[in-house]
Write a protein that holds these residues in place. Structure first.
Motif, PDB file in Angstrom:
ATOM      1  N   ALA A  32     -48.058 -58.045  80.551  1.00 42.22           N
ATOM      2  CA  ALA A  32     -46.935 -58.218  81.473  1.00 42.22           C
ATOM      3  C   ALA A  32     -46.041 -56.990  81.544  1.00 42.22           C
ATOM      4  N   GLY A  33     -46.576 -55.849  81.123  1.00 43.82           N
ATOM      5  CA  GLY A  33     -45.856 -54.594  81.239  1.00 43.82           C
ATOM      6  C   GLY A  33     -46.510 -53.706  82.271  1.00 43.82           C
ATOM      7  N   SER A  34     -46.163 -52.456  82.218  1.00 48.37           N
ATOM      8  CA  SER A  34     -46.801 -51.452  83.071  1.00 48.37           C
ATOM      9  C   SER A  34     -46.593 -50.092  82.432  1.00 48.37           C
ATOM     10  N   SER A  35     -47.228 -49.091  83.016  1.00 45.14           N
ATOM     11  CA  SER A  35     -47.079 -47.748  82.471  1.00 45.14           C
ATOM     12  C   SER A  35     -45.649 -47.244  82.575  1.00 45.14           C
ATOM     13  N   ARG A  36     -44.847 -47.841  83.449  1.00 45.25           N
ATOM     14  CA  ARG A  36     -43.451 -47.399  83.599  1.00 45.25           C
ATOM     15  C   ARG A  36     -42.715 -47.432  82.260  1.00 45.25           C
ATOM     16  N   GLU A  37     -42.952 -48.476  81.447  1.00 46.61           N
ATOM     17  CA  GLU A  37     -42.189 -48.594  80.203  1.00 46.61           C
ATOM     18  C   GLU A  37     -42.622 -47.577  79.159  1.00 46.61           C
ATOM     19  N   LEU A  38     -43.765 -46.921  79.392  1.00 39.28           N
ATOM     20  CA  LEU A  38     -44.235 -45.888  78.466  1.00 39.28           C
ATOM     21  C   LEU A  38     -43.945 -44.479  78.965  1.00 39.28           C
ATOM     22  N   ARG A  50     -51.536 -33.395  77.092  1.00 38.91           N
ATOM     23  CA  ARG A  50     -51.708 -33.873  78.464  1.00 38.91           C
ATOM     24  C   ARG A  50     -51.715 -35.392  78.408  1.00 38.91           C
ATOM     25  N   VAL A  51     -50.723 -36.014  79.032  1.00 39.95           N
ATOM     26  CA  VAL A  51     -50.545 -37.455  78.884  1.00 39.95           C
ATOM     27  C   VAL A  51     -50.924 -38.180  80.175  1.00 39.95           C
ATOM     28  N   VAL A  52     -51.773 -39.177  80.022  1.00 41.22           N
ATOM     29  CA  VAL A  52     -52.239 -39.997  81.133  1.00 41.22           C
ATOM     30  C   VAL A  52     -51.871 -41.448  80.837  1.00 41.22           C
ATOM     31  N   LEU A  53     -51.235 -42.112  81.800  1.00 39.88           N
ATOM     32  CA  LEU A  53     -50.830 -43.506  81.639  1.00 39.88           C
ATOM     33  C   LEU A  53     -51.662 -44.377  82.569  1.00 39.88           C
ATOM     34  N   VAL A  54     -52.053 -45.536  82.076  1.00 36.62           N
ATOM     35  CA  VAL A  54     -52.910 -46.447  82.832  1.00 36.62           C
ATOM     36  C   VAL A  54     -52.192 -47.782  83.022  1.00 36.62           C
ATOM     37  N   ASP A  55     -52.131 -48.256  84.272  1.00 32.46           N
ATOM     38  CA  ASP A  55     -51.753 -49.647  84.542  1.00 32.46           C
ATOM     39  C   ASP A  55     -53.027 -50.476  84.401  1.00 32.46           C
ATOM     40  N   GLN A  56     -53.082 -51.311  83.371  1.00 32.52           N
ATOM     41  CA  GLN A  56     -54.287 -52.116  83.185  1.00 32.52           C
ATOM     42  C   GLN A  56     -54.399 -53.175  84.290  1.00 32.52           C
ATOM     43  N   ARG A  57     -55.622 -53.613  84.537  1.00 31.97           N
ATOM     44  CA  ARG A  57     -55.864 -54.555  85.637  1.00 31.97           C
ATOM     45  C   ARG A  57     -54.935 -55.766  85.534  1.00 31.97           C
ATOM     46  N   GLY A  58     -54.463 -56.224  86.691  1.00 32.70           N
ATOM     47  CA  GLY A  58     -53.526 -57.337  86.726  1.00 32.70           C
ATOM     48  C   GLY A  58     -52.087 -56.940  86.497  1.00 32.70           C
TER      49      GLY A  58
END
Length: 263
Positions: A32-38, A50-58
């Motif tokens: 129930a989170g998203s990459s925004r909080e990271l 080099r940092v890559v953030l992923v929004d997991q499915r759903g």
């Protein structure tokens, strides 16, 4: 910075590349989170990584209602992101809560892609409570959606660090503000996380750091069991923070993470 999208089996996975010139780090958020909080975590690591953030499915800007909420689907999404966007690299995989669970399953399945693993408030034991997933789904279903505005959302959800993260993630729709996830998808997702995964945990072949917060989700006995079942794991206990220590014990978390990522 707008995300790019990786398509796999009809599901769009939103990926944000924050740049940086050092070793690649992939960050995975919790349920129930998203990459925004990271993003603060990502920015604390650049430009040394080099940092890559992923929004997991759903979640977030990825496909909201995937047909498949299995752990295997989440794992295959991350593998696809790494292979397509970071070809030839072994990444440093970092996850919180459900994201930590995804991360260690990726590392177990594809150690050739993972240089090291850092788990914040993650575990392999699952849950023996058949009602736990339903209760979490009911919690999200209880939200009085749509929220008329941000003050209404804050009044309903409260002012805890995770509630503030939920409010910041709300999407504007013609009817009002809604979260970027659906309660039934969250319920199905966490039900899959609650299946024990000791075989995968004990088989991990990459350097692994398990970080626990002082006031996190796991009891001392649960923390001890995780290490007992894989003694090669480095354990770090933060002096402060909740299950969402990346939000409410940020400095402690970043110090531990930097140490874990140090060559």
């Amino acid at each position: 910075m707008s995300p790019q999208f990786v398509l796999r089996d009809g599901v769009r996975i939103a990926v944000t590349d924050r740049g940086g010139d050092g070793p690649a780090v992939v960050l995975l958020h919790g349920l129930a989170g998203s990459s925004r909080e990271l993003l603060p975590t990502a920015d604390a690591l650049t430009p040394d990584h080099r940092v890559v953030l992923v929004d997991q499915r759903g979640h977030g800007q990825s496909t909201r209602r995937p047909d498949d909420c299995s752990r295997e689907a989440f794992v295959d999404d991350v593998i696809t992101v790494v292979e397509r966007l970071l070809p030839g690299e072994r990444v440093r995989l970092v996850g919180q809560s459900m994201g930590a669970h995804t991360a260690f399953l990726v590392a177990a399945a594809r150690p050739d892609l993972v240089d090291r693993l850092v788990m914040l408030e993650g575990h392999a034991a699952g849950s023996d409570d058949p009602h736990e997933a339903r209760a979490l789904g009911d919690f999200f279903r209880s939200w009085p959606l749509p929220f008329a505005d941000l003050p209404a959302a804050r009044e309903a959800l409260g002012d805890s660090p995770i509630a503030r993260a939920w409010v910041e993630d709300l999407e504007r729709t013609p009817e009002g503000l809604r979260p970027p996830f659906d309660a039934d998808i969250m319920e199905a997702t966490i039900a899959a996380v609650q299946v024990p995964r000791w075989r995968e945990w004990e088989s991990l072949a990459v350097p692994t750091v398990a970080v626990f917060a002082a006031h996190g989700m796991f009891e001392p006995e649960q923390r001890d069991e995780l290490i007992r079942r894989r003694p090669a794991t480095t354990r770090v206990d933060l002096p402060h923070g909740s299950h969402d220590a990346h939000l409410d014990a940020f400095e402690d978390w970043i110090a531990a993470l930097r140490d874990a990522l140090r060559p």
